[in-house]
Design a protein around this motif. Structure first.
Motif, mmCIF file in Angstrom:
data_model
loop_
_atom_site.group_PDB
_atom_site.id
_atom_site.type_symbol
_atom_site.label_atom_id
_atom_site.label_comp_id
_atom_site.label_asym_id
_atom_site.label_seq_id
_atom_site.Cartn_x
_atom_site.Cartn_y
_atom_site.Cartn_z
ATOM 1 N N GLU A 89 0.903 8.324 3.815
ATOM 2 C CA GLU A 89 2.060 7.473 3.489
ATOM 3 C C GLU A 89 1.783 6.623 2.254
ATOM 4 O OE1 GLU A 89 3.995 6.670 7.873
ATOM 5 O OE2 GLU A 89 2.182 5.573 7.308
ATOM 6 N N ARG A 90 0.577 6.119 2.144
ATOM 7 C CA ARG A 90 0.200 5.308 0.981
ATOM 8 C C ARG A 90 0.258 6.150 -0.292
ATOM 9 N NH1 ARG A 90 -4.628 3.263 2.659
ATOM 10 N NH2 ARG A 90 -5.783 4.829 1.533
ATOM 11 N N GLN A 91 -0.209 7.388 -0.228
ATOM 12 C CA GLN A 91 -0.165 8.276 -1.386
ATOM 13 C C GLN A 91 1.273 8.607 -1.772
ATOM 14 O OE1 GLN A 91 -2.618 11.428 0.128
ATOM 15 N NE2 GLN A 91 -4.490 10.589 -0.780
ATOM 16 N N GLN A 92 2.113 8.865 -0.788
ATOM 17 C CA GLN A 92 3.524 9.157 -1.052
ATOM 18 C C GLN A 92 4.226 7.940 -1.650
ATOM 19 O OE1 GLN A 92 4.529 10.482 2.946
ATOM 20 N NE2 GLN A 92 4.898 12.557 2.160
ATOM 21 N N THR A 93 3.913 6.765 -1.158
ATOM 22 C CA THR A 93 4.519 5.535 -1.673
ATOM 23 C C THR A 93 4.079 5.292 -3.119
ATOM 24 O OG1 THR A 93 4.627 4.597 0.546
ATOM 25 C CG2 THR A 93 4.781 3.051 -1.302
ATOM 26 N N ALA A 94 2.802 5.510 -3.416
ATOM 27 C CA ALA A 94 2.306 5.351 -4.785
ATOM 28 C C ALA A 94 3.016 6.321 -5.721
ATOM 29 C CB ALA A 94 0.797 5.568 -4.829
ATOM 30 N N LYS A 95 3.179 7.551 -5.291
ATOM 31 C CA LYS A 95 3.875 8.548 -6.109
ATOM 32 C C LYS A 95 5.321 8.113 -6.365
ATOM 33 C CE LYS A 95 5.005 13.453 -6.259
ATOM 34 N NZ LYS A 95 4.912 14.744 -5.581
ATOM 35 N N LEU A 96 5.993 7.647 -5.329
ATOM 36 C CA LEU A 96 7.374 7.186 -5.458
ATOM 37 C C LEU A 96 7.460 5.994 -6.416
ATOM 38 C CD1 LEU A 96 10.372 7.168 -4.595
ATOM 39 C CD2 LEU A 96 9.685 5.699 -2.695
ATOM 40 N N LEU A 97 6.577 5.019 -6.259
ATOM 41 C CA LEU A 97 6.598 3.848 -7.135
ATOM 42 C C LEU A 97 6.311 4.217 -8.586
ATOM 43 C CD1 LEU A 97 4.877 1.199 -4.864
ATOM 44 C CD2 LEU A 97 7.233 1.154 -5.697
ATOM 45 N N ASN A 98 5.388 5.131 -8.813
ATOM 46 C CA ASN A 98 5.103 5.579 -10.180
ATOM 47 C C ASN A 98 6.304 6.289 -10.791
ATOM 48 O OD1 ASN A 98 2.468 4.596 -10.695
ATOM 49 N ND2 ASN A 98 1.647 6.152 -9.341
ATOM 50 N N THR A 99 7.058 6.995 -9.982
ATOM 51 C CA THR A 99 8.251 7.687 -10.479
ATOM 52 C C THR A 99 9.372 6.705 -10.806
ATOM 53 O OG1 THR A 99 7.723 9.674 -9.215
ATOM 54 C CG2 THR A 99 10.008 9.410 -9.910
ATOM 55 N N ILE A 100 9.661 5.794 -9.897
ATOM 56 C CA ILE A 100 10.797 4.897 -10.115
ATOM 57 C C ILE A 100 10.495 3.786 -11.114
ATOM 58 C CG2 ILE A 100 11.810 5.356 -7.853
ATOM 59 C CD1 ILE A 100 10.811 2.630 -6.924
ATOM 60 N N SER A 101 9.225 3.560 -11.434
ATOM 61 C CA SER A 101 8.887 2.487 -12.366
ATOM 62 C C SER A 101 8.951 2.917 -13.828
ATOM 63 C CB SER A 101 7.496 1.929 -12.052
ATOM 64 O OG SER A 101 6.503 2.896 -12.319
ATOM 65 N N GLN A 102 9.219 4.196 -14.075
ATOM 66 C CA GLN A 102 9.320 4.666 -15.451
ATOM 67 C C GLN A 102 10.466 3.947 -16.161
ATOM 68 O OE1 GLN A 102 7.072 6.873 -16.881
ATOM 69 N NE2 GLN A 102 6.060 6.553 -14.918
ATOM 70 N N GLY A 103 10.134 3.193 -17.213
ATOM 71 C CA GLY A 103 11.149 2.513 -17.993
ATOM 72 C C GLY A 103 11.658 1.217 -17.396
ATOM 73 N N ARG A 104 11.017 0.733 -16.333
ATOM 74 C CA ARG A 104 11.460 -0.523 -15.728
ATOM 75 C C ARG A 104 10.267 -1.224 -15.080
ATOM 76 N NH1 ARG A 104 13.642 3.620 -12.618
ATOM 77 N NH2 ARG A 104 15.643 3.393 -13.668
ATOM 78 N N SER A 105 10.455 -2.474 -14.800
ATOM 79 C CA SER A 105 9.414 -3.257 -14.127
ATOM 80 C C SER A 105 9.641 -3.230 -12.626
ATOM 81 C CB SER A 105 9.453 -4.711 -14.598
ATOM 82 O OG SER A 105 9.136 -4.795 -15.963
ATOM 83 N N VAL A 106 8.558 -3.121 -11.898
ATOM 84 C CA VAL A 106 8.597 -3.164 -10.445
ATOM 85 C C VAL A 106 7.517 -4.149 -9.998
ATOM 86 C CG1 VAL A 106 8.253 -1.842 -8.321
ATOM 87 C CG2 VAL A 106 9.362 -0.761 -10.280
ATOM 88 N N VAL A 107 7.883 -5.075 -9.144
ATOM 89 C CA VAL A 107 6.920 -6.044 -8.629
ATOM 90 C C VAL A 107 6.500 -5.602 -7.227
ATOM 91 C CG1 VAL A 107 6.559 -8.440 -7.935
ATOM 92 C CG2 VAL A 107 7.937 -7.920 -9.967
ATOM 93 N N VAL A 108 5.196 -5.484 -7.038
ATOM 94 C CA VAL A 108 4.639 -5.107 -5.738
ATOM 95 C C VAL A 108 3.614 -6.177 -5.361
ATOM 96 C CG1 VAL A 108 3.286 -3.388 -4.484
ATOM 97 C CG2 VAL A 108 4.956 -2.650 -6.190
ATOM 98 N N ILE A 109 3.758 -6.726 -4.192
ATOM 99 C CA ILE A 109 2.790 -7.699 -3.696
ATOM 100 C C ILE A 109 1.929 -6.971 -2.671
ATOM 101 C CG2 ILE A 109 2.489 -9.880 -2.466
ATOM 102 C CD1 ILE A 109 5.340 -10.596 -3.592
#
Length: 70
Positions: free
Chosen positions: A6-26
């Motif tokens: 799940e952590r690997q899938q979440t990292a992949k998703l975040l890397n995809t959606i963060s292209q061209g935008r900022s994403v804040v993850v705590i």
């Protein structure tokens, strides 16, 4: 509470959606943060303690002192 998969899938998703935008993850799991972060900000008592690339932040003496007690 995520599994490794799940952590690997979440990292992949975040890397995809963060292209061209900022994403804040705590997050406190630094291995996960390494997989997703381009810039890391460490806060201490509500103030920025350190900011930059992961390897620079991890080597920062203030960060080591505050979070590792050295």
């Amino acid at each position: 509470g995520m599994s490794v998969s799940e952590r690997q899938q979440t990292a992949k998703l975040l890397n995809t959606i963060s292209q061209g935008r900022s994403v804040v993850v705590i997050e406190h799991d630094m291995e996960f943060v390494k997989d997703i972060a381009h810039k890391v900000t460490v806060l201490h008592q509500g103030k920025v303690l350190a900011e930059g690339r992961m390897e620079v932040v991890q080597a920062n003496e203030k960060v080591i002192e505050v979070y590792l007690g050295h």
